[in-house]
Design an enzyme around this catalytic site. Structure first.
Site, mmCIF file in Angstrom:
data_model
loop_
_atom_site.group_PDB
_atom_site.id
_atom_site.type_symbol
_atom_site.label_atom_id
_atom_site.label_comp_id
_atom_site.label_asym_id
_atom_site.label_seq_id
_atom_site.Cartn_x
_atom_site.Cartn_y
_atom_site.Cartn_z
ATOM 1 N N CYS A 155 0.829 -1.198 0.000
ATOM 2 C CA CYS A 155 0.000 0.000 0.000
ATOM 3 C C CYS A 155 0.867 1.254 0.000
ATOM 4 O O CYS A 155 1.776 1.385 0.833
ATOM 5 C CB CYS A 155 -0.912 0.002 1.216
ATOM 6 S SG CYS A 155 -1.968 1.468 1.312
ATOM 7 N N ASN A 171 -1.082 -10.359 -9.029
ATOM 8 C CA ASN A 171 -2.149 -9.384 -8.857
ATOM 9 C C ASN A 171 -1.821 -8.167 -9.708
ATOM 10 O O ASN A 171 -0.670 -7.882 -9.987
ATOM 11 C CB ASN A 171 -2.245 -9.011 -7.362
ATOM 12 C CG ASN A 171 -3.157 -7.842 -7.083
ATOM 13 O OD1 ASN A 171 -2.749 -6.862 -6.469
ATOM 14 N ND2 ASN A 171 -4.399 -7.923 -7.513
ATOM 15 N N HIS A 229 1.801 -7.758 -6.560
ATOM 16 C CA HIS A 229 1.157 -6.787 -7.444
ATOM 17 C C HIS A 229 2.232 -6.361 -8.444
ATOM 18 O O HIS A 229 3.224 -5.742 -8.073
ATOM 19 C CB HIS A 229 0.658 -5.595 -6.638
ATOM 20 C CG HIS A 229 -0.102 -4.589 -7.445
ATOM 21 N ND1 HIS A 229 -0.983 -3.698 -6.881
ATOM 22 C CD2 HIS A 229 -0.138 -4.331 -8.780
ATOM 23 C CE1 HIS A 229 -1.507 -2.932 -7.835
ATOM 24 N NE2 HIS A 229 -1.000 -3.297 -8.983
#
Length: 345
Positions: free
Chosen positions: A101, A212, A172
């Site tokens: 994040c 992802n 990700h």
């Protein structure tokens, strides 16, 4: 097509990403109605919030949600270990550490994507959590941050996590830019590099690795699960596509696991959600806290716009109850011109 689960790594074959303000317990219950096998994740919850906050509100879950993982944010190994123990006691099947994040909040606390710069600290965090719980401890990360070389940064992060005993890694496949891009821009602007994730899997074949980022359909998910140059990833994770167009979840079990879907129609999803809504309303939960998650269920079918509009307008009114949901469903049935259920496939 390679369907079904194979050993330990099969646990991560398909999952719905942790998404702030979206994947709360109501969302997860709704998603579980459409797939028995997808792994679900909570929103990121900081270790401090788990330790000191209202745990029932923050990390409460229902038995129906399994398999479900708790995603933690933080950079203090001792605090993360304590929060992991609490999560395991609540019944979570996995504890996941957020290393991806890029928000201002996580930058202020030097966790999330910031941890890509300190693989040794990630190892300490993973080791502490592993020592505290018996369920799998996993990491969700980026391929790098800012000016890092993704070849070096991802290898360093993965090697540190593996040395600490991590059970799986979800990558990700974009960099995160901590300066100059908002969290929303970080989900779209840095280019995707799926090849980097395959190279990591080739180097660490024994580590379950899921991918992802930018995956919009189950066809794209299937393509990423297919071998490339003899390398096969262990899983795919969908985020916004699964939330905004949730009907695709009803095809996950037959397409990716080779078993029937738990529902025969989208209308049946609504009917099965109604008892949950009634129970939550009786417990004091606002109707809109639940219906906000189902707005995209009838994406691109007759009556979809009327369904969304009715829920958006009526569910927020004082005293709104389950009749609002039934009336929204009736609008879809009316737009179809018959009373047949909307098939999932």
């Amino acid at each position: 097509m390679n369907k079904g689960k194979a050993g330990k790594s099969g646990a991560w074959r398909f999952s719905v990403a942790p998404m702030m303000d979206w994947t709360d317990r109501h969302c997860r219950f709704f998603h579980r109605l459409m797939t028995r096998h997808a792994r679900l994740y909570t929103e990121m919850v900081t270790a401090g919030a788990v330790i000191h906050g209202d745990r029932a509100r923050l990390i409460g879950l229902s038995r129906a949600e399994h398999p479900v993982a708790l995603q933690l944010g933080g950079a203090d190994p001792a605090a993360l270990a304590e929060a992991a123990r609490i999560g395991e006691d609540f019944g979570y099947d996995e504890i996941n550490l957020n290393v991806g994040c890029p928000s201002d909040r996580v930058q202020g606390g030097q966790f999330g994507a910031c941890l890509m710069a300190t693989p040794g600290l990630v190892a300490d965090c993973v080791a502490a959590m592993k020592a505290a719980v018996h369920v799998p401890v996993t990491v969700k990360c980026r391929i790098g941050i800012d000016d890092q070389d993704p070849e070096e940064s991802l290898d360093a992060l993965a090697d540190a996590a593996v040395a600490a005993g991590v059970d799986a890694l979800t990558v990700h496949a974009r960099k995160a830019w901590l300066k100059g891009l908002s969290p929303r821009e970080n989900r779209d602007i840095p280019p995707l590099d799926y090849g980097r994730v395959f190279r990591l899997k080739a180097r660490l074949p024994g580590l379950p690795i899921a991918i992802n980022g930018g995956i919009r359909t189950l066809a794209e998910a299937e393509a990423l699960l297919a071998p490339r140059g003899g390398v096969r990833l262990d899983g795919v994770m969908l985020g916004r596509a699964a939330y905004q167009d949730p009907h695709l979840l009803a095809a996950v079990d037959p397409v990716l696991f080779g078993v029937p879907a738990p529902v025969a129609s989208l209308d049946e999803v609504i009917e099965r959600f109604v008892p949950y809504i009634e129970a939550q309303l009786a417990a004091g939960v606002r109707l809109s806290a639940m219906t906000r998650h189902i707005l995209g269920l009838y994406q691109a079918v007759p009556g979809a716009r009327a369904f969304r509009r009715h829920l958006s307008v009526e569910a927020v009114k004082p005293g709104a109850d389950v009749r609002v949901v039934r009336d929204a469903l009736a609008l879809v049935v009316s737009a179809r011109g018959d009373h047949a259920l909307r098939a999932v496939a």
